[in-house]
Design a protein around this motif. Structure first.
Motif, mmCIF file in Angstrom:
data_model
loop_
_atom_site.group_PDB
_atom_site.id
_atom_site.type_symbol
_atom_site.label_atom_id
_atom_site.label_comp_id
_atom_site.label_asym_id
_atom_site.label_seq_id
_atom_site.Cartn_x
_atom_site.Cartn_y
_atom_site.Cartn_z
ATOM 1 N N GLU A 144 -27.516 13.471 -16.432
ATOM 2 C CA GLU A 144 -28.080 13.901 -17.716
ATOM 3 C C GLU A 144 -27.298 13.300 -18.874
ATOM 4 O O GLU A 144 -27.878 12.823 -19.852
ATOM 5 C CB GLU A 144 -28.082 15.423 -17.807
ATOM 6 C CG GLU A 144 -29.084 16.091 -16.896
ATOM 7 C CD GLU A 144 -28.952 17.603 -16.846
ATOM 8 O OE1 GLU A 144 -28.006 18.161 -17.464
ATOM 9 O OE2 GLU A 144 -29.778 18.236 -16.174
ATOM 10 N N GLN A 145 -25.978 13.311 -18.758
ATOM 11 C CA GLN A 145 -25.134 12.744 -19.806
ATOM 12 C C GLN A 145 -25.368 11.237 -19.929
ATOM 13 O O GLN A 145 -25.456 10.703 -21.029
ATOM 14 C CB GLN A 145 -23.676 13.027 -19.476
ATOM 15 C CG GLN A 145 -22.719 12.682 -20.584
ATOM 16 C CD GLN A 145 -21.300 13.078 -20.232
ATOM 17 O OE1 GLN A 145 -20.870 12.925 -19.093
ATOM 18 N NE2 GLN A 145 -20.584 13.589 -21.209
ATOM 19 N N ASN A 146 -25.505 10.561 -18.806
ATOM 20 C CA ASN A 146 -25.766 9.128 -18.814
ATOM 21 C C ASN A 146 -27.099 8.824 -19.490
ATOM 22 O O ASN A 146 -27.209 7.882 -20.274
ATOM 23 C CB ASN A 146 -25.756 8.583 -17.389
ATOM 24 C CG ASN A 146 -25.850 7.082 -17.355
ATOM 25 O OD1 ASN A 146 -25.194 6.400 -18.115
ATOM 26 N ND2 ASN A 146 -26.680 6.577 -16.454
ATOM 27 N N SER A 147 -28.100 9.631 -19.214
ATOM 28 C CA SER A 147 -29.407 9.448 -19.826
ATOM 29 C C SER A 147 -29.326 9.608 -21.345
ATOM 30 O O SER A 147 -29.892 8.809 -22.098
ATOM 31 C CB SER A 147 -30.394 10.451 -19.240
ATOM 32 O OG SER A 147 -31.644 10.341 -19.843
ATOM 33 N N ARG B 210 -21.953 21.840 -3.283
ATOM 34 C CA ARG B 210 -22.755 22.355 -4.386
ATOM 35 C C ARG B 210 -22.146 21.929 -5.720
ATOM 36 O O ARG B 210 -22.853 21.486 -6.627
ATOM 37 C CB ARG B 210 -22.843 23.873 -4.313
ATOM 38 C CG ARG B 210 -23.710 24.444 -5.399
ATOM 39 C CD ARG B 210 -23.943 25.913 -5.204
ATOM 40 N NE ARG B 210 -24.825 26.383 -6.238
ATOM 41 C CZ ARG B 210 -24.663 27.545 -6.860
ATOM 42 N NH1 ARG B 210 -23.695 28.356 -6.519
ATOM 43 N NH2 ARG B 210 -25.499 27.913 -7.799
ATOM 44 N N ASN B 211 -20.834 22.041 -5.841
ATOM 45 C CA ASN B 211 -20.177 21.628 -7.075
ATOM 46 C C ASN B 211 -20.370 20.140 -7.316
ATOM 47 O O ASN B 211 -20.588 19.712 -8.438
ATOM 48 C CB ASN B 211 -18.688 21.965 -7.036
ATOM 49 C CG ASN B 211 -18.428 23.452 -7.176
ATOM 50 O OD1 ASN B 211 -19.264 24.199 -7.666
ATOM 51 N ND2 ASN B 211 -17.269 23.876 -6.722
ATOM 52 N N SER B 212 -20.310 19.354 -6.269
ATOM 53 C CA SER B 212 -20.516 17.911 -6.405
ATOM 54 C C SER B 212 -21.941 17.611 -6.847
ATOM 55 O O SER B 212 -22.161 16.736 -7.683
ATOM 56 C CB SER B 212 -20.220 17.204 -5.079
ATOM 57 O OG SER B 212 -18.863 17.314 -4.751
ATOM 58 N N ALA B 213 -22.893 18.342 -6.290
ATOM 59 C CA ALA B 213 -24.290 18.134 -6.667
ATOM 60 C C ALA B 213 -24.518 18.513 -8.132
ATOM 61 O O ALA B 213 -25.211 17.808 -8.860
ATOM 62 C CB ALA B 213 -25.208 18.947 -5.756
ATOM 63 N N GLU B 214 -23.915 19.611 -8.558
ATOM 64 C CA GLU B 214 -24.045 20.033 -9.957
ATOM 65 C C GLU B 214 -23.379 19.022 -10.880
ATOM 66 O O GLU B 214 -23.920 18.690 -11.937
ATOM 67 C CB GLU B 214 -23.419 21.415 -10.149
ATOM 68 C CG GLU B 214 -24.215 22.533 -9.520
ATOM 69 C CD GLU B 214 -23.514 23.875 -9.606
ATOM 70 O OE1 GLU B 214 -22.444 23.971 -10.268
ATOM 71 O OE2 GLU B 214 -24.020 24.842 -9.015
ATOM 72 N N GLU B 215 -22.214 18.534 -10.474
ATOM 73 C CA GLU B 215 -21.512 17.546 -11.288
ATOM 74 C C GLU B 215 -22.324 16.259 -11.390
ATOM 75 O O GLU B 215 -22.433 15.665 -12.461
ATOM 76 C CB GLU B 215 -20.139 17.246 -10.688
ATOM 77 C CG GLU B 215 -19.315 16.313 -11.525
ATOM 78 C CD GLU B 215 -17.933 16.067 -10.951
ATOM 79 O OE1 GLU B 215 -17.240 15.202 -11.517
ATOM 80 O OE2 GLU B 215 -17.560 16.713 -9.964
ATOM 81 N N LEU B 216 -22.918 15.836 -10.279
ATOM 82 C CA LEU B 216 -23.747 14.638 -10.286
ATOM 83 C C LEU B 216 -24.933 14.811 -11.220
ATOM 84 O O LEU B 216 -25.253 13.904 -12.003
ATOM 85 C CB LEU B 216 -24.222 14.306 -8.871
ATOM 86 C CG LEU B 216 -25.118 13.087 -8.719
ATOM 87 C CD1 LEU B 216 -24.401 11.828 -9.185
ATOM 88 C CD2 LEU B 216 -25.564 12.927 -7.282
#
Length: 57
Positions: A17-20, A6-12
């Motif tokens: 979003e940051q990349n966008s 879950r943490n990995s999914a949230e981080e991804l």
């Protein structure tokens, strides 16, 4: 293990979003960089200003 996924999914999601956001910022910066490069090469021609009187006192 489930918490880690879950943490990995949230981080991804956050990274995407940051990349966008960074991609949009870079797209807006490119025309300005091109204008500065042209100005540095002596190719820049200033846009004519209008002859309208100033409204500032």
């Amino acid at each position: 293990m489930a918490g880690r996924k879950r943490n990995s999914a949230e981080e991804l999601k956050e990274l995407r979003e940051q990349n966008s956001k960074l991609t949009r910022l870079l797209a807006h910066a490119e025309p300005e960089k091109d204008a500065l490069r042209e100005a540095a090469r002596g190719r820049f021609q200033a846009q004519p200003t209008s002859a309208a009187p100033s409204t500032c006192s």
